[in-house]
Design a protein around this motif. Structure first.
Motif, PDB file in Angstrom:
ATOM      1  N   SER A 201       6.379  -9.264  61.542  1.00 48.91           N
ATOM      2  CA  SER A 201       5.925  -9.783  62.834  1.00 48.91           C
ATOM      3  C   SER A 201       5.769 -11.298  62.757  1.00 48.91           C
ATOM      4  CB  SER A 201       4.592  -9.142  63.216  1.00 48.91           C
ATOM      5  OG  SER A 201       3.567  -9.562  62.325  1.00 48.91           O
ATOM      6  N   SER A 202       5.749 -11.943  63.911  1.00 44.99           N
ATOM      7  CA  SER A 202       5.573 -13.395  63.942  1.00 44.99           C
ATOM      8  C   SER A 202       4.214 -13.788  63.378  1.00 44.99           C
ATOM      9  CB  SER A 202       5.722 -13.915  65.377  1.00 44.99           C
ATOM     10  OG  SER A 202       4.770 -13.298  66.240  1.00 44.99           O
TER      11      SER A 202
ATOM     12  N   TYR B 176      14.714  -6.861  57.041  1.00 44.25           N
ATOM     13  CA  TYR B 176      14.967  -8.108  57.754  1.00 44.25           C
ATOM     14  C   TYR B 176      16.468  -8.369  57.689  1.00 44.25           C
ATOM     15  CZ  TYR B 176      14.602  -9.225  52.856  1.00 44.25           C
ATOM     16  OH  TYR B 176      14.745  -9.180  51.500  1.00 44.25           O
ATOM     17  N   ASP B 177      16.939  -9.325  58.474  1.00 44.60           N
ATOM     18  CA  ASP B 177      18.370  -9.620  58.545  1.00 44.60           C
ATOM     19  C   ASP B 177      18.582 -11.090  58.214  1.00 44.60           C
ATOM     20  OD1 ASP B 177      21.006 -10.028  59.163  1.00 44.60           O
ATOM     21  OD2 ASP B 177      20.934  -9.085  61.131  1.00 44.60           O
ATOM     22  N   ASN B 178      18.895 -11.355  56.948  1.00 38.99           N
ATOM     23  CA  ASN B 178      19.089 -12.736  56.529  1.00 38.99           C
ATOM     24  C   ASN B 178      20.323 -13.370  57.172  1.00 38.99           C
ATOM     25  OD1 ASN B 178      16.826 -12.915  54.975  1.00 38.99           O
ATOM     26  ND2 ASN B 178      17.853 -12.855  53.000  1.00 38.99           N
TER      27      ASN B 178
ATOM     28  N   TYR C  61      14.743 -14.826  54.473  1.00 44.04           N
ATOM     29  CA  TYR C  61      15.121 -16.201  54.806  1.00 44.04           C
ATOM     30  C   TYR C  61      13.931 -17.080  55.186  1.00 44.04           C
ATOM     31  CZ  TYR C  61      14.658 -14.900  59.743  1.00 44.04           C
ATOM     32  OH  TYR C  61      14.163 -14.469  60.957  1.00 44.04           O
TER      33      TYR C  61
ATOM     34  N   ASN D  93      21.727 -12.912  60.116  1.00 42.23           N
ATOM     35  CA  ASN D  93      21.552 -13.280  61.517  1.00 42.23           C
ATOM     36  C   ASN D  93      20.179 -13.866  61.815  1.00 42.23           C
ATOM     37  OD1 ASN D  93      24.168 -12.261  62.606  1.00 42.23           O
ATOM     38  ND2 ASN D  93      23.374 -10.316  61.812  1.00 42.23           N
ATOM     39  N   LYS D  94      19.397 -14.136  60.739  1.00 44.69           N
ATOM     40  CA  LYS D  94      18.075 -14.750  60.875  1.00 44.69           C
ATOM     41  C   LYS D  94      17.171 -13.961  61.834  1.00 44.69           C
ATOM     42  CE  LYS D  94      18.847 -18.336  58.176  1.00 44.69           C
ATOM     43  NZ  LYS D  94      20.106 -17.901  57.592  1.00 44.69           N
ATOM     44  N   LYS D  95      17.085 -12.646  61.570  1.00 44.51           N
ATOM     45  CA  LYS D  95      16.195 -11.799  62.357  1.00 44.51           C
ATOM     46  C   LYS D  95      15.103 -11.257  61.436  1.00 44.51           C
ATOM     47  CE  LYS D  95      19.676 -10.407  65.748  1.00 44.51           C
ATOM     48  NZ  LYS D  95      20.400  -9.272  66.374  1.00 44.51           N
ATOM     49  N   PRO D  96      13.829 -11.371  61.835  1.00 48.15           N
ATOM     50  CA  PRO D  96      12.724 -11.022  60.936  1.00 48.15           C
ATOM     51  C   PRO D  96      12.509  -9.524  60.729  1.00 48.15           C
ATOM     52  CG  PRO D  96      11.879 -11.685  63.068  1.00 48.15           C
ATOM     53  CD  PRO D  96      13.356 -11.942  63.107  1.00 48.15           C
ATOM     54  N   GLY D  97      13.096  -8.692  61.578  1.00 46.74           N
ATOM     55  CA  GLY D  97      13.006  -7.247  61.380  1.00 46.74           C
ATOM     56  C   GLY D  97      11.582  -6.722  61.374  1.00 46.74           C
TER      57      GLY D  97
ATOM     58  N   ASN E 136      16.770  -5.763  51.985  1.00 46.93           N
ATOM     59  CA  ASN E 136      17.021  -6.487  53.228  1.00 46.93           C
ATOM     60  C   ASN E 136      17.248  -5.552  54.415  1.00 46.93           C
ATOM     61  OD1 ASN E 136      19.460  -5.562  52.343  1.00 46.93           O
ATOM     62  ND2 ASN E 136      20.492  -7.545  52.336  1.00 46.93           N
TER      63      ASN E 136
END
Length: 217
Positions: free
Chosen positions: A71-72, A60-62, A91, A64-68, A57
């Motif tokens: 990419s989108s 990514y940051d589960n 997440y 704080n719900k950040k994809p790290g 992890n």
């Protein structure tokens, strides 16, 4: 007080050179051991498009719900795909199968066993200095187990110098672009596998032991 230092990449050497005379720094790349990573190459690959992500992890940051590093465009592309995960589940993923992380002493065999269930291994990275300091180990691991690694491509990406042009995924690629890249990679799967394997031959630890011995003298 430091007489000698070793790092695994040139960007790390550049960073450390702020504090240590660069003439004291030796770059010894991360490599794979034949004893751990020499596997028979598969004669077949799964017909179904299944993607494998093995990563901690830190990507990514589960909480704080950040994809790290994701990419989108990559998240959107994978949204309706079958994914296998190993480690902590991001997440934004709903894998069809999940495997717990493991220690270094069993990682190679576990990675081999799980990667064989997939057609592609994904190796996402964001374009930042931290990632530029990393080693291209995921690509080499994929070469060892006989699966194509989809590598994030940007200036300074650790994967870019080793990767075949058809397995590179631009860092900000749209879902449509990624779909095109994956379809092209499927058509050139064997060619990419051979390219990866050629890179692995250069990176076998066993062929570079003298460099480590010389450094430690």
């Amino acid at each position: 007080v430091i007489d000698k230092a070793s790092v695994t990449t040139e960007p790390l050497k550049d960073a450390l050179s702020q504090f240590i005379d660069p003439r004291k720094i030796t770059v010894l790349p991360n490599r794979l051991s034949i004893k751990e990573w020499l596997f028979d190459h598969p004669t077949t690959i799964p017909e179904e498009d299944i993607f494998f992500f093995a990563g901690s992890n830190t990507h990514y940051d589960n909480a704080n719900k950040k994809p790290g590093d994701f990419s989108s465009g990559l998240i959107k592309y994978l949204n309706n795909k079958k994914i296998i995960t190993m480690g902590v589940v991001p997440y934004f993923m709903k894998p069809v199968a999940h495997f717990q992380g493991c220690g270094l002493n069993t990682y190679a065999q576990n990675f081999h066993n799980i990667a064989r269930k997939a057609k592609f291994v994904i190796a996402p990275l964001a374009d930042n200095f931290f990632n530029k300091c990393k080693s291209p180990l995921k690509l080499l691991e994929c070469a060892a187990v006989g699966r194509v690694c989809l590598c994030t491509d940007f200036e300074g990406s650790p994967y870019s110098p080793l990767a075949h042009e058809y397995q590179k995924v631009p860092v900000n690629a749209t879902a449509q672009t990624i779909e095109y890249i994956v379809e092209r990679a499927k058509k050139h799967y064997g060619e990419i596998l051979q390219h990866q394997y050629n890179m692995l031959q250069i990176y076998w630890l066993d062929n570079h032991l003298q460099e480590y011995i010389d450094f430690l003298k």
